[in-house]
Write an enzyme that holds these catalytic residues in place. Structure first.
Site, mmCIF file in Angstrom:
data_model
loop_
_atom_site.group_PDB
_atom_site.id
_atom_site.type_symbol
_atom_site.label_atom_id
_atom_site.label_comp_id
_atom_site.label_asym_id
_atom_site.label_seq_id
_atom_site.Cartn_x
_atom_site.Cartn_y
_atom_site.Cartn_z
ATOM 1 N N ARG A 73 -72.065 -39.813 22.435
ATOM 2 C CA ARG A 73 -72.457 -39.145 23.683
ATOM 3 C C ARG A 73 -73.551 -39.945 24.404
ATOM 4 O O ARG A 73 -73.580 -40.023 25.618
ATOM 5 C CB ARG A 73 -72.918 -37.710 23.400
ATOM 6 C CG ARG A 73 -71.731 -36.816 23.047
ATOM 7 C CD ARG A 73 -72.147 -35.387 22.869
ATOM 8 N NE ARG A 73 -72.827 -34.847 24.029
ATOM 9 C CZ ARG A 73 -73.636 -33.792 23.987
ATOM 10 N NH1 ARG A 73 -73.837 -33.156 22.849
ATOM 11 N NH2 ARG A 73 -74.213 -33.347 25.069
ATOM 12 N N HIS A 122 -82.648 -27.779 27.304
ATOM 13 C CA HIS A 122 -81.991 -28.087 26.026
ATOM 14 C C HIS A 122 -82.360 -29.463 25.479
ATOM 15 O O HIS A 122 -81.634 -30.021 24.670
ATOM 16 C CB HIS A 122 -80.466 -27.947 26.175
ATOM 17 C CG HIS A 122 -80.047 -26.541 26.497
ATOM 18 N ND1 HIS A 122 -78.820 -26.216 27.037
ATOM 19 C CD2 HIS A 122 -80.704 -25.359 26.351
ATOM 20 C CE1 HIS A 122 -78.748 -24.899 27.205
ATOM 21 N NE2 HIS A 122 -79.877 -24.358 26.805
ATOM 22 N N SER A 192 -71.370 -22.807 33.624
ATOM 23 C CA SER A 192 -70.489 -21.664 33.390
ATOM 24 C C SER A 192 -71.287 -20.367 33.329
ATOM 25 O O SER A 192 -70.704 -19.286 33.282
ATOM 26 C CB SER A 192 -69.712 -21.860 32.088
ATOM 27 O OG SER A 192 -70.621 -22.023 31.019
ATOM 28 N N ALA A 234 -69.806 -30.166 42.858
ATOM 29 C CA ALA A 234 -71.235 -30.238 43.206
ATOM 30 C C ALA A 234 -71.555 -31.415 44.127
ATOM 31 O O ALA A 234 -72.385 -31.280 45.030
ATOM 32 C CB ALA A 234 -72.070 -30.322 41.932
HETATM 33 P P1 OAD Z 1 -70.046 -25.622 30.667
HETATM 34 O O1 OAD Z 1 -69.121 -26.669 30.171
HETATM 35 O O2 OAD Z 1 -70.103 -24.343 29.945
HETATM 36 O O3 OAD Z 1 -69.705 -25.291 32.182
HETATM 37 C C1 OAD Z 1 -69.519 -26.314 33.117
HETATM 38 C C2 OAD Z 1 -69.246 -25.662 34.457
HETATM 39 O O4 OAD Z 1 -69.203 -26.694 35.436
HETATM 40 C C3 OAD Z 1 -67.931 -24.903 34.539
HETATM 41 O O5 OAD Z 1 -68.174 -23.598 35.064
HETATM 42 C C4 OAD Z 1 -67.078 -25.735 35.501
HETATM 43 O O6 OAD Z 1 -66.251 -24.925 36.334
HETATM 44 C C5 OAD Z 1 -68.145 -26.424 36.332
HETATM 45 N N1 OAD Z 1 -67.757 -27.718 36.896
HETATM 46 C C6 OAD Z 1 -66.895 -28.651 36.417
HETATM 47 N N2 OAD Z 1 -66.866 -29.713 37.218
HETATM 48 C C7 OAD Z 1 -67.729 -29.467 38.230
HETATM 49 C C8 OAD Z 1 -68.149 -30.205 39.382
HETATM 50 N N3 OAD Z 1 -67.693 -31.419 39.663
HETATM 51 N N4 OAD Z 1 -69.063 -29.620 40.191
HETATM 52 C C9 OAD Z 1 -69.560 -28.383 39.925
HETATM 53 N N5 OAD Z 1 -69.197 -27.657 38.869
HETATM 54 C C10 OAD Z 1 -68.293 -28.185 38.016
HETATM 55 O O7 OAD Z 1 -71.481 -26.325 30.767
HETATM 56 P P2 OAD Z 1 -72.921 -25.638 30.854
HETATM 57 O O8 OAD Z 1 -72.886 -24.410 31.665
HETATM 58 O O9 OAD Z 1 -73.874 -26.713 31.234
HETATM 59 O O10 OAD Z 1 -75.852 -26.223 25.262
HETATM 60 O O11 OAD Z 1 -73.142 -25.264 29.336
HETATM 61 C C11 OAD Z 1 -74.328 -24.666 28.954
HETATM 62 C C12 OAD Z 1 -74.700 -25.111 27.568
HETATM 63 O O12 OAD Z 1 -73.626 -24.891 26.667
HETATM 64 C C13 OAD Z 1 -74.970 -26.600 27.431
HETATM 65 O O13 OAD Z 1 -76.269 -26.969 27.832
HETATM 66 C C14 OAD Z 1 -74.762 -26.834 25.967
HETATM 67 C C15 OAD Z 1 -73.497 -26.038 25.782
HETATM 68 O O14 OAD Z 1 -73.232 -25.599 24.501
HETATM 69 C C16 OAD Z 1 -76.384 -26.812 24.188
HETATM 70 O O15 OAD Z 1 -75.950 -27.849 23.735
HETATM 71 C C17 OAD Z 1 -77.530 -26.066 23.606
#
Ligand code: OAD
Length: 247
Positions: A73, A122, A192, A234
């Site tokens: 990563r 995080h 998400s 975004a």
């Molecule tokens: P997720 O993978 O859960 O969500 C990503 C979001 O980004 C989804 O809702 C997609 O629809 C959206 N998405 C995808 N491409 C996009 C784009 N080009 N522009 C805008 N939005 C887009 O990721 P996070 O919400 O960041 O935690 O996840 C939260 C946490 O869960 C992370 O920090 C990580 C994970 O487990 C830890 O590792 C502690």
């Protein structure tokens, strides 16, 4: 697209009238830089099991497996470049609108785009920590594993990110919640909105009477609470906001 133009115009109005604008970002903001998100079709948690790679128990059981995954990563992040979303958020700070940027992302693309006041809820991939002496070290490049990375004290180094089952450091959590409680407008982009406590930050803003601008091509549990929902990537959405704001 007319619908998008209208929502962007509405978002700009909120931003122009804001007193204290903040942003919360998630992995979707780095997706256009080629870094995979966690959930969704191509998400990391669809291909890998978090309990085998992102918990203190997994690291105790098989540090080499965990390190190999994090080194992979890190390679992706080191090779990536900030995208329009990162640059637009930096510009929003530079011109005085954005007061703080809270991110769940462990990459450093916000900083590389030039953002200054960034809170990493995080942790960060490039900062690793000794499991013995607790010392933190900033890596210049991703480690080659094996061998396992070790500290000067001889202790094992671990990725400095927050794993499942681990608390977010108290000072970081306080800063994030303080920023949310100061905010009258929050941009929530590329998350998400499923993982707490980060997902609770926009709700703090709402409870205090503030407004949420959500940017996400898909609906999330936050969408129904959002005052503006820009269903776009975004990069486009934030660049669009900036263009209208500066015009
Ligand atoms: P997720 O993978 O859960 O969500 C990503 C979001 O980004 C989804 O809702 C997609 O629809 C959206 N998405 C995808 N491409 C996009 C784009 N080009 N522009 C805008 N939005 C887009 O990721 P996070 O919400 O960041 O935690 O996840 C939260 C946490 O869960 C992370 O920090 C990580 C994970 O487990 C830890 O590792 C502690």
């Amino acid at each position: 697209m007319k619908g998008t133009e209208e929502t962007i115009a509405k978002a700009v109005e909120y931003i122009r009238n804001s007193r204290y604008l903040t942003a919360l970002t998630g992995s979707g903001v780095s997706a256009e830089s080629g870094i995979p998100t966690f959930r969704g079709k191509d998400g990391l948690w669809n291909r890998y099991r978090p309990e085998e790679l992102a918990t203190p128990e997994a690291f105790a059981l098989d540090p080499e497996l965990v390190w190999k995954w994090y080194a992979w990563r890190m390679e992706q992040v080191w090779a990536a470049q900030p995208n329009h979303a990162h640059y637009a958020l930096c510009k929003l700070e530079e011109i005085g609108f954005l007061k703080a940027l809270i991110t769940q992302n462990v990459d450093d693309l916000h900083e590389r785009a030039g953002s200054r006041n960034v809170i990493h809820m995080h942790g960060m991939l490039k900062v690793v920590r000794c499991v013995e002496c607790g010392n933190s070290v900033e890596l210049i490049e991703p480690p080659t594993v094996p061998p396992l990375p070790v500290c000067n004290c001889g202790g094992l180094l671990r990725p400095g990110v927050v794993w499942f089952g681990e608390p977010i450091p108290e000072d970081v959590l306080k800063r994030a919640f303080d920023e949310a409680s100061f905010s009258d407008v929050m941009i929530v982009a590329g998350t998400s909105a499923l993982v707490y406590p980060a997902a609770g930050l926009p709700l703090v803003v709402k409870r205090k009477g503030g407004a949420i601008i959500e940017i996400n091509p898909d609906r999330t549990p936050l969408t129904e609470h959002a005052d503006v929902s820009i269903q776009e990537k975004a990069g486009n959405a934030l660049r669009g906001i900036l263009n209208v704001l500066l015009s």
